[in-house]
Design an enzyme around this catalytic site. Sequence first.
Site, PDB file in Angstrom:
ATOM      1  N   PHE A  88      46.874  -4.808  39.333  1.00 14.71           N
ATOM      2  CA  PHE A  88      45.439  -4.925  39.074  1.00 14.71           C
ATOM      3  C   PHE A  88      44.767  -3.570  38.911  1.00 14.71           C
ATOM      4  O   PHE A  88      43.695  -3.462  38.312  1.00 14.71           O
ATOM      5  CB  PHE A  88      44.764  -5.721  40.196  1.00 14.71           C
ATOM      6  CG  PHE A  88      44.394  -4.929  41.422  1.00 14.71           C
ATOM      7  CD1 PHE A  88      43.104  -4.460  41.594  1.00 14.71           C
ATOM      8  CD2 PHE A  88      45.332  -4.677  42.415  1.00 14.71           C
ATOM      9  CE1 PHE A  88      42.748  -3.736  42.729  1.00 14.71           C
ATOM     10  CE2 PHE A  88      44.991  -3.965  43.553  1.00 14.71           C
ATOM     11  CZ  PHE A  88      43.696  -3.486  43.711  1.00 14.71           C
ATOM     12  N   LYS A  89      45.408  -2.509  39.407  1.00 19.85           N
ATOM     13  CA  LYS A  89      44.830  -1.171  39.279  1.00 19.85           C
ATOM     14  C   LYS A  89      44.641  -0.774  37.812  1.00 19.85           C
ATOM     15  O   LYS A  89      43.796   0.071  37.500  1.00 19.85           O
ATOM     16  CB  LYS A  89      45.717  -0.146  39.979  1.00 19.85           C
ATOM     17  CG  LYS A  89      46.033  -0.447  41.438  1.00 19.85           C
ATOM     18  CD  LYS A  89      44.814  -0.371  42.319  1.00 19.85           C
ATOM     19  CE  LYS A  89      45.129  -0.704  43.771  1.00 19.85           C
ATOM     20  NZ  LYS A  89      45.927   0.286  44.467  1.00 19.85           N
ATOM     21  N   ASP A  90      45.423  -1.372  36.909  1.00 22.77           N
ATOM     22  CA  ASP A  90      45.262  -1.055  35.489  1.00 22.77           C
ATOM     23  C   ASP A  90      43.863  -1.397  34.985  1.00 22.77           C
ATOM     24  O   ASP A  90      43.373  -0.778  34.030  1.00 22.77           O
ATOM     25  CB  ASP A  90      46.286  -1.825  34.643  1.00 22.77           C
ATOM     26  CG  ASP A  90      47.711  -1.358  34.862  1.00 22.77           C
ATOM     27  OD1 ASP A  90      47.913  -0.142  35.053  1.00 22.77           O
ATOM     28  OD2 ASP A  90      48.625  -2.207  34.836  1.00 22.77           O
TER      29      ASP A  90
ATOM     30  N   THR B 179      48.543   2.269  42.713  1.00 23.80           N
ATOM     31  CA  THR B 179      47.554   3.179  42.147  1.00 23.80           C
ATOM     32  C   THR B 179      48.235   4.304  41.371  1.00 23.80           C
ATOM     33  O   THR B 179      47.791   4.685  40.280  1.00 23.80           O
ATOM     34  CB  THR B 179      46.670   3.778  43.255  1.00 23.80           C
ATOM     35  OG1 THR B 179      45.859   2.745  43.804  1.00 23.80           O
ATOM     36  CG2 THR B 179      45.765   4.867  42.709  1.00 23.80           C
TER      37      THR B 179
END
Length: 492
Positions: A119-121, A152
């Site tokens: 989800f960091k993308d 991250t």
Amino acid sequence: MRYTSTRSGSATGAESFCEILLQGLAPDGGLYLPVSYPQLSSQMLEDWRAVLEQEGYAALAARVLELFIDDISPDELRRICERAYTPEKFGDPQIVPVTRIGEGQMWLGHLSNGPTAAFKDMAMQLLGELFEYELTRRDSWLTILGATSGDTGSSAEYALRGRDRLCVVMLTPAGRMTPFQQAQMFGLDDPNIVNVEVDGVFDDCQDLVKAINADAEFKQRWHIGAVNSINWARLVAQVVYYVACWLRVTTGPGQQVSFAVPTGNFGNICAGHIARSMGLPIRHLVLATNENDVLDEFLHTGVYRVRSAAQTLATSSPSMDISKASNVERFIADLFGRDGARVRELFGQVSTAGQFDISKTSQFAQIGPEYGFVSGHSHHADRLAAIGRLWREHHILIDPHTADAVHVARQHLDGEPMIVLETALPVKFATTIQEATGELPPVPARFAGIEGAARHSVRLGADAEELKALVVRRARRQPAMHASATSPGGNS
């Protein structure tokens, strides 16, 4: 829109978005927040529903970000978002699809289809474009110093590699990531990226980043910037997907949903807190931790008690093996009405005594009723059960961090839709997936053979002076085009 430090609380001397974008921490050691949150109306949300349906996620992102960024033109901001959020990068024209789990109340918000399957993308791809825009405008450069507990780092490196105004020094706790996560980061061979394995846990890595940021002269001389969620741009990018998920699940204005969020550093769920504070109809923010339950303990007792490295457990949801949650400071600043002196006092107690206690305050009593937070934690067996159940009953495969959220979300179902925010694809945690289902997770074609690639990393003790020396060596490798007045002594 102006921004101020959590430890100031004053609008005096507040800065613009582009001014804080390259800074990371504020000079006083606090984190940046808007002086006030913009407010959403029902009409605005319905207009955004049409934007999302007709123009797509990038267009929605531009509209949300315009509320926080007024020193980049709307047209330029739209182009930045269009470069960040493409179907080619995210594998789906919706960018963030939302699917229902069977016929029940639970939904999955799919945040992990980006380049590094995390989800960091969602924030990093935007951050890369924002950095490049602002550095080009200033004819400057930046040394990114970050810490990662698993995802991250690779998300930042894949978003920033190949950008000649950026150098990345990424710290990770040695031996704490899964083999896939290690391969994803250490397999990158780029002259402007250095992976550092620190002898310690994630909190040691994060402490090193903060120590470097606290040295104002060094930070200025070597153009130190941040990609961790201490950087406000990371957080505001995440607000967008809360809005998108709400729009995809609801059918009209005012309908409430809840979000279940696995968290270690409080960044992902802090973005939900901001969205709720803006007026997005969110009933509950369900915080899910693993065995490292600092945040769950805080929400239940009012005691924020960090753990030592020895007390920070290595678990099967390793990206949440964190005991010092940086973004709690942003929430505390809101909870205490932006009283900078109170924030400084509380986090000073953390520095000296390892904890603070607000259990007797009226503010603590409002965390649930006023801010919507509820919480819980899971153990390894709970994660295995959640993964196995979804696979058997719905043929849905989730990673162990998302499983933390599914486990806790089931304890808080109350008639409203519950959107569980997915954090990573299962391929990153093959051992746990196999234990839960008896099968290895599928490997997306873009990751075939990744664990067999050569590794590129250096080992470092948890020592700020050693890290400074490493930063200096790497910053000197910036392209010659920046060896000018913007560079320290022409050594960039």
